[in-house]
Design a protein around this motif. Structure first.
Motif, PDB file in Angstrom:
ATOM      1  N   THR A 307      13.336   6.175  -2.202  1.00 49.44           N
ATOM      2  CA  THR A 307      14.088   6.864  -1.456  1.00 49.44           C
ATOM      3  C   THR A 307      15.628   6.657  -2.293  1.00 49.44           C
ATOM      4  O   THR A 307      16.180   5.617  -2.017  1.00 49.44           O
ATOM      5  CB  THR A 307      14.209   6.683  -0.049  1.00 49.44           C
ATOM      6  N   GLU A 311      20.485  10.881   1.892  1.00 49.10           N
ATOM      7  CA  GLU A 311      19.865  12.044   3.038  1.00 49.10           C
ATOM      8  C   GLU A 311      18.324  11.958   2.776  1.00 49.10           C
ATOM      9  O   GLU A 311      17.856  11.825   3.730  1.00 49.10           O
ATOM     10  CB  GLU A 311      20.371  13.470   2.602  1.00 49.10           C
ATOM     11  N   VAL A 312      17.703  11.443   1.725  1.00 49.02           N
ATOM     12  CA  VAL A 312      16.517  11.239   1.732  1.00 49.02           C
ATOM     13  C   VAL A 312      16.122   9.792   2.454  1.00 49.02           C
ATOM     14  O   VAL A 312      15.181   9.594   3.240  1.00 49.02           O
ATOM     15  CB  VAL A 312      15.744  11.251   0.150  1.00 49.02           C
ATOM     16  N   SER A 314      17.846   8.595   4.909  1.00 47.12           N
ATOM     17  CA  SER A 314      17.944   8.931   6.386  1.00 47.12           C
ATOM     18  C   SER A 314      16.711   9.627   7.018  1.00 47.12           C
ATOM     19  O   SER A 314      16.120   9.600   7.943  1.00 47.12           O
ATOM     20  CB  SER A 314      19.157   9.889   6.651  1.00 47.12           C
ATOM     21  N   THR A 315      16.315  10.951   6.329  1.00 46.54           N
ATOM     22  CA  THR A 315      15.498  11.664   6.823  1.00 46.54           C
ATOM     23  C   THR A 315      13.936  10.995   6.899  1.00 46.54           C
ATOM     24  O   THR A 315      13.134  11.124   7.642  1.00 46.54           O
ATOM     25  CB  THR A 315      15.286  12.904   5.996  1.00 46.54           C
ATOM     26  N   ARG A 316      13.798   9.999   5.658  1.00 44.34           N
ATOM     27  CA  ARG A 316      12.353   9.587   5.522  1.00 44.34           C
ATOM     28  C   ARG A 316      12.200   8.179   6.056  1.00 44.34           C
ATOM     29  O   ARG A 316      11.244   7.789   6.292  1.00 44.34           O
ATOM     30  CB  ARG A 316      11.917   9.679   4.092  1.00 44.34           C
ATOM     31  N   GLY A 318      14.892   6.722   8.237  1.00 46.43           N
ATOM     32  CA  GLY A 318      15.564   6.649   9.475  1.00 46.43           C
ATOM     33  C   GLY A 318      16.791   5.632   9.136  1.00 46.43           C
ATOM     34  O   GLY A 318      17.007   4.943  10.086  1.00 46.43           O
TER      35      GLY A 318
END
Length: 318
Positions: A307, A311-312, A314-316, A318
Protein backbone atom coordinates in the motif's frame (compact mmCIF):
# COMPACT_ATOMS: atom_id res chain seq x y z
CA UNK A 1 53.11 -19.20 0.95
CA UNK A 2 52.34 -15.53 0.28
CA UNK A 3 50.82 -14.48 -3.02
CA UNK A 4 50.26 -11.05 -4.56
CA UNK A 5 47.79 -10.29 -7.33
CA UNK A 6 48.05 -7.66 -10.06
CA UNK A 7 44.89 -7.19 -12.12
CA UNK A 8 45.42 -5.41 -15.41
CA UNK A 9 42.82 -3.35 -17.27
CA UNK A 10 42.00 0.31 -17.67
CA UNK A 11 38.32 -0.68 -17.64
CA UNK A 12 38.80 -1.81 -14.02
CA UNK A 13 40.22 1.55 -13.00
CA UNK A 14 37.40 3.41 -14.74
CA UNK A 15 34.80 1.32 -12.92
CA UNK A 16 33.36 0.00 -16.17
CA UNK A 17 34.13 -3.61 -15.21
CA UNK A 18 33.94 -5.13 -11.72
CA UNK A 19 36.98 -7.20 -10.74
CA UNK A 20 35.35 -10.57 -10.02
CA UNK A 21 38.65 -12.31 -10.77
CA UNK A 22 40.22 -10.90 -7.63
CA UNK A 23 37.46 -12.33 -5.46
CA UNK A 24 37.71 -15.75 -7.13
CA UNK A 25 41.48 -15.87 -6.70
CA UNK A 26 41.23 -14.76 -3.08
CA UNK A 27 38.77 -17.54 -2.22
CA UNK A 28 40.76 -20.16 -4.11
CA UNK A 29 44.05 -19.20 -2.49
CA UNK A 30 42.52 -19.30 1.00
CA UNK A 31 41.08 -22.76 0.39
CA UNK A 32 44.53 -24.02 -0.62
CA UNK A 33 46.43 -22.45 2.26
CA UNK A 34 47.93 -19.69 0.12
CA UNK A 35 47.85 -16.24 1.69
CA UNK A 36 46.84 -13.51 -0.73
CA UNK A 37 48.45 -10.55 1.00
CA UNK A 38 47.97 -7.74 -1.51
CA UNK A 39 45.96 -6.83 -4.60
CA UNK A 40 46.84 -4.06 -7.04
CA UNK A 41 45.07 -2.85 -10.17
CA UNK A 42 46.82 -1.06 -13.01
CA UNK A 43 45.84 0.12 -16.45
CA UNK A 44 46.90 -1.24 -19.83
CA UNK A 45 50.31 0.39 -19.69
CA UNK A 46 53.66 -1.39 -19.97
CA UNK A 47 55.40 0.79 -17.39
CA UNK A 48 52.57 0.52 -14.87
CA UNK A 49 52.39 -3.27 -15.22
CA UNK A 50 56.17 -3.65 -14.94
CA UNK A 51 56.33 -1.45 -11.83
CA UNK A 52 53.45 -3.25 -10.11
CA UNK A 53 54.84 -6.73 -10.80
CA UNK A 54 58.36 -5.70 -9.77
CA UNK A 55 57.09 -4.32 -6.46
CA UNK A 56 55.01 -7.44 -5.84
CA UNK A 57 57.99 -9.72 -6.55
CA UNK A 58 60.02 -7.87 -3.93
CA UNK A 59 57.48 -8.89 -1.29
CA UNK A 60 56.07 -12.28 -2.28
CA UNK A 61 57.43 -15.47 -3.87
CA UNK A 62 54.35 -15.84 -6.11
CA UNK A 63 52.76 -13.11 -8.21
CA UNK A 64 49.61 -13.70 -10.26
CA UNK A 65 48.45 -11.32 -12.97
CA UNK A 66 45.10 -11.32 -14.76
CA UNK A 67 44.33 -9.52 -17.98
CA UNK A 68 46.38 -8.03 -20.78
CA UNK A 69 46.99 -11.28 -22.71
CA UNK A 70 44.61 -10.65 -25.61
CA UNK A 71 45.38 -9.94 -29.29
CA UNK A 72 44.98 -6.15 -29.30
CA UNK A 73 47.52 -3.37 -28.87
CA UNK A 74 46.38 -2.56 -25.33
CA UNK A 75 47.19 -6.11 -24.14
CA UNK A 76 50.60 -5.36 -22.67
CA UNK A 77 51.16 -7.83 -19.83
CA UNK A 78 53.48 -10.24 -21.66
CA UNK A 79 55.66 -7.47 -23.01
CA UNK A 80 55.92 -5.77 -19.64
CA UNK A 81 56.91 -8.92 -17.73
CA UNK A 82 59.26 -10.17 -20.45
CA UNK A 83 61.01 -6.80 -20.34
CA UNK A 84 61.18 -6.93 -16.55
CA UNK A 85 62.97 -10.29 -16.73
CA UNK A 86 65.11 -9.36 -19.72
CA UNK A 87 63.52 -12.11 -21.80
CA UNK A 88 62.79 -12.13 -25.51
CA UNK A 89 59.23 -12.73 -26.70
CA UNK A 90 59.22 -15.59 -29.20
CA UNK A 91 56.54 -17.38 -31.18
CA UNK A 92 55.63 -20.79 -29.76
CA UNK A 93 54.76 -23.20 -32.60
CA UNK A 94 52.54 -25.39 -30.40
CA UNK A 95 50.50 -22.40 -29.26
CA UNK A 96 50.21 -21.17 -32.85
CA UNK A 97 49.02 -24.59 -33.99
CA UNK A 98 46.38 -24.66 -31.24
CA UNK A 99 45.18 -21.19 -32.23
CA UNK A 100 44.87 -22.21 -35.86
CA UNK A 101 43.00 -25.41 -34.99
CA UNK A 102 40.60 -23.46 -32.81
CA UNK A 103 39.98 -20.92 -35.59
CA UNK A 104 39.17 -23.71 -38.07
CA UNK A 105 36.93 -25.52 -35.60
CA UNK A 106 34.93 -22.37 -34.89
CA UNK A 107 34.60 -21.40 -38.55
CA UNK A 108 36.92 -18.41 -38.22
CA UNK A 109 39.41 -19.38 -40.88
CA UNK A 110 41.55 -17.77 -42.05
CA UNK A 111 42.52 -16.74 -38.54
CA UNK A 112 42.63 -13.03 -37.81
CA UNK A 113 46.19 -11.74 -38.05
CA UNK A 114 45.97 -10.18 -34.59
CA UNK A 115 45.38 -13.61 -33.02
CA UNK A 116 48.85 -14.69 -34.05
CA UNK A 117 50.29 -12.38 -31.40
CA UNK A 118 48.82 -14.69 -28.75
CA UNK A 119 51.31 -17.36 -29.81
CA UNK A 120 54.15 -15.08 -28.67
CA UNK A 121 55.45 -16.01 -25.21
CA UNK A 122 58.38 -14.86 -23.08
CA UNK A 123 61.43 -17.07 -23.63
CA UNK A 124 61.53 -19.78 -20.97
CA UNK A 125 57.89 -19.47 -19.94
CA UNK A 126 55.78 -22.58 -19.38
CA UNK A 127 52.60 -22.42 -21.44
CA UNK A 128 49.39 -23.25 -19.55
CA UNK A 129 46.86 -24.52 -22.14
CA UNK A 130 43.55 -22.64 -22.21
CA UNK A 131 40.82 -24.80 -23.81
CA UNK A 132 38.22 -22.08 -23.18
CA UNK A 133 39.84 -19.28 -25.14
CA UNK A 134 42.72 -18.11 -27.28
CA UNK A 135 45.03 -16.62 -24.66
CA UNK A 136 47.13 -19.29 -22.89
CA UNK A 137 48.26 -18.81 -19.34
CA UNK A 138 51.99 -18.39 -18.74
CA UNK A 139 54.20 -19.53 -15.85
CA UNK A 140 57.56 -17.78 -15.58
CA UNK A 141 60.23 -18.32 -12.92
CA UNK A 142 63.02 -15.87 -12.14
CA UNK A 143 65.36 -15.60 -9.14
CA UNK A 144 63.25 -17.89 -6.89
CA UNK A 145 60.13 -15.96 -7.82
CA UNK A 146 57.13 -17.23 -9.81
CA UNK A 147 55.03 -14.96 -11.99
CA UNK A 148 51.82 -16.50 -13.33
CA UNK A 149 49.98 -14.67 -16.12
CA UNK A 150 46.29 -15.49 -16.58
CA UNK A 151 43.74 -14.10 -19.04
CA UNK A 152 41.21 -11.58 -17.79
CA UNK A 153 38.08 -13.31 -19.10
CA UNK A 154 36.59 -14.75 -15.86
CA UNK A 155 35.62 -18.14 -17.29
CA UNK A 156 39.05 -18.65 -18.83
CA UNK A 157 40.87 -17.40 -15.75
CA UNK A 158 38.87 -19.67 -13.45
CA UNK A 159 39.59 -22.77 -15.50
CA UNK A 160 43.32 -22.12 -15.65
CA UNK A 161 43.47 -21.23 -11.96
CA UNK A 162 41.87 -24.48 -10.76
CA UNK A 163 43.17 -26.86 -13.42
CA UNK A 164 46.73 -25.62 -13.94
CA UNK A 165 47.91 -23.08 -11.38
CA UNK A 166 46.69 -24.37 -8.02
CA UNK A 167 47.80 -28.00 -8.63
CA UNK A 168 51.31 -26.75 -9.49
CA UNK A 169 51.47 -24.56 -6.40
CA UNK A 170 50.22 -27.42 -4.20
CA UNK A 171 53.03 -29.56 -5.56
CA UNK A 172 55.54 -26.84 -4.65
CA UNK A 173 54.22 -26.69 -1.09
CA UNK A 174 54.58 -30.47 -0.71
CA UNK A 175 53.32 -32.02 2.51
CA UNK A 176 52.98 -28.73 4.36
CA UNK A 177 49.18 -28.82 4.09
CA UNK A 178 47.56 -25.76 5.60
CA UNK A 179 44.43 -23.76 4.93
CA UNK A 180 43.08 -20.27 5.37
CA UNK A 181 39.46 -20.63 6.50
CA UNK A 182 36.81 -18.27 7.78
CA UNK A 183 33.52 -18.50 9.61
CA UNK A 184 31.07 -15.79 10.57
CA UNK A 185 28.70 -15.01 13.41
CA UNK A 186 25.73 -13.01 12.13
CA UNK A 187 24.39 -10.25 14.34
CA UNK A 188 21.42 -7.90 13.98
CA UNK A 189 19.81 -5.13 16.02
CA UNK A 190 23.05 -3.78 17.47
CA UNK A 191 25.38 -1.13 16.07
CA UNK A 192 28.92 -1.99 15.01
CA UNK A 193 30.41 0.40 17.57
CA UNK A 194 28.34 -1.08 20.40
CA UNK A 195 29.31 -4.55 19.27
CA UNK A 196 33.00 -3.56 19.26
CA UNK A 197 32.69 -2.28 22.83
CA UNK A 198 31.19 -5.63 23.83
CA UNK A 199 33.55 -7.94 21.95
CA UNK A 200 36.75 -5.89 21.79
CA UNK A 201 37.97 -6.53 25.36
CA UNK A 202 37.72 -10.29 24.74
CA UNK A 203 39.32 -10.45 21.27
CA UNK A 204 42.65 -11.72 22.63
CA UNK A 205 40.86 -14.87 23.79
CA UNK A 206 40.18 -15.74 20.12
CA UNK A 207 43.88 -16.12 19.21
CA UNK A 208 45.27 -17.46 16.91
CA UNK A 209 42.13 -16.46 15.01
CA UNK A 210 41.69 -12.93 13.71
CA UNK A 211 38.39 -11.06 13.94
CA UNK A 212 36.88 -8.59 11.48
CA UNK A 213 33.65 -6.57 11.74
CA UNK A 214 31.62 -6.50 8.51
CA UNK A 215 28.66 -4.10 8.76
CA UNK A 216 25.86 -4.02 6.21
CA UNK A 217 22.21 -2.97 6.02
CA UNK A 218 21.27 -6.40 7.39
CA UNK A 219 23.46 -6.10 10.51
CA UNK A 220 27.05 -6.95 11.33
CA UNK A 221 28.93 -10.13 10.54
CA UNK A 222 31.77 -11.05 12.89
CA UNK A 223 34.22 -12.91 10.65
CA UNK A 224 36.77 -15.21 12.25
CA UNK A 225 39.75 -16.36 10.16
CA UNK A 226 42.27 -19.12 10.77
CA UNK A 227 45.54 -18.51 8.93
CA UNK A 228 47.86 -21.26 7.66
CA UNK A 229 46.71 -23.99 10.02
CA UNK A 230 46.24 -27.70 9.29
CA UNK A 231 42.61 -28.28 8.22
CA UNK A 232 41.53 -30.10 11.39
CA UNK A 233 43.17 -27.53 13.65
CA UNK A 234 41.58 -24.67 11.71
CA UNK A 235 38.11 -26.24 11.97
CA UNK A 236 38.48 -26.85 15.72
CA UNK A 237 39.70 -23.32 16.40
CA UNK A 238 36.93 -21.78 14.33
CA UNK A 239 34.21 -23.87 15.98
CA UNK A 240 35.47 -22.85 19.41
CA UNK A 241 35.71 -19.19 18.35
CA UNK A 242 32.17 -19.17 16.97
CA UNK A 243 30.89 -20.66 20.20
CA UNK A 244 32.64 -17.99 22.28
CA UNK A 245 31.26 -15.17 20.15
CA UNK A 246 27.71 -16.54 20.19
CA UNK A 247 27.79 -16.76 23.98
CA UNK A 248 29.32 -13.31 24.33
CA UNK A 249 26.92 -11.48 21.98
CA UNK A 250 23.79 -13.33 23.09
CA UNK A 251 20.39 -12.87 21.46
CA UNK A 252 21.47 -10.42 18.71
CA UNK A 253 23.66 -13.23 17.27
CA UNK A 254 21.02 -15.00 15.21
CA UNK A 255 23.14 -17.49 13.26
CA UNK A 256 26.38 -18.55 11.64
CA UNK A 257 27.95 -18.27 8.21
CA UNK A 258 25.21 -18.10 5.52
CA UNK A 259 22.26 -18.16 7.91
CA UNK A 260 19.34 -16.11 6.55
CA UNK A 261 17.56 -13.90 9.09
CA UNK A 262 14.23 -14.45 7.32
CA UNK A 263 14.66 -18.22 7.70
CA UNK A 264 15.38 -17.79 11.41
CA UNK A 265 12.19 -15.74 11.84
CA UNK A 266 10.12 -18.37 10.04
CA UNK A 267 11.56 -21.12 12.23
CA UNK A 268 10.66 -19.20 15.40
CA UNK A 269 7.12 -18.63 14.12
CA UNK A 270 6.69 -22.35 13.38
CA UNK A 271 7.85 -23.20 16.88
CA UNK A 272 5.15 -20.90 18.26
CA UNK A 273 2.45 -22.12 15.89
CA UNK A 274 2.07 -18.59 14.53
CA UNK A 275 1.43 -17.23 11.05
CA UNK A 276 2.65 -14.02 9.47
CA UNK A 277 1.15 -11.34 7.25
CA UNK A 278 2.80 -8.07 6.24
CA UNK A 279 1.68 -4.59 5.24
CA UNK A 280 4.32 -2.76 3.23
CA UNK A 281 4.63 0.77 1.95
CA UNK A 282 8.08 2.13 1.12
CA UNK A 283 9.57 -1.37 0.73
CA UNK A 284 7.31 -2.03 -2.27
CA UNK A 285 7.01 -5.73 -1.52
CA UNK A 286 10.65 -6.41 -0.61
CA UNK A 287 9.78 -7.82 2.81
CA UNK A 288 7.35 -10.36 1.36
CA UNK A 289 9.88 -11.24 -1.34
CA UNK A 290 12.58 -11.88 1.24
CA UNK A 291 10.31 -14.13 3.29
CA UNK A 292 8.96 -16.13 0.34
CA UNK A 293 12.49 -16.67 -1.00
CA UNK A 294 12.91 -19.16 1.88
CA UNK A 295 11.76 -22.65 0.80
CA UNK A 296 8.73 -23.85 2.75
CA UNK A 297 7.65 -20.38 3.89
CA UNK A 298 4.05 -21.00 2.76
CA UNK A 299 3.24 -22.87 5.97
CA UNK A 300 3.83 -19.65 7.92
CA UNK A 301 3.46 -16.73 5.51
CA UNK A 302 -0.17 -15.92 4.67
CA UNK A 303 0.35 -12.94 2.39
CA UNK A 304 0.61 -9.19 2.41
CA UNK A 305 -0.56 -5.82 1.17
CA UNK A 306 1.59 -3.36 -0.75
CA UNK A 307 0.00 0.00 0.00
CA UNK A 308 1.89 3.00 -1.28
CA UNK A 309 -0.56 5.88 -1.69
CA UNK A 310 -2.15 7.28 1.46
CA UNK A 311 -5.69 6.64 0.21
CA UNK A 312 -4.87 2.96 -0.39
CA UNK A 313 -3.46 2.68 3.11
CA UNK A 314 -6.69 4.13 4.49
CA UNK A 315 -9.11 2.08 2.42
CA UNK A 316 -7.32 -1.26 2.56
CA UNK A 317 -5.57 -1.14 5.94
CA UNK A 318 -7.67 1.26 7.92
Amino acid sequence: MNVELVTVGTELLLGLTVDTNGAEIGRACAADGLRLVRRATVGDDVDAIRDAVSAAMARAPVVITTGGLGPTRDDATKLAIAGLFGRRVIEDPEVLRALEERARRMGRWPMAASNRSQAAVPDGAVVLPNPRGTAPGLWLEHDARIVIMLPGVPREMRGLLHEEVLPRLRQRMGDAVSVVRSRAVRVTGIAESTLADLVGPREDELAPLTLAYLPSEAGVDLRLTAWALPPDAADRALAAGVGRLMALVGAPAYGEDETDLAAVVLTLLRQRGATLAVAESCTGGMLGARITAVPGSSDVFVGGEITYANEVKSTRLG
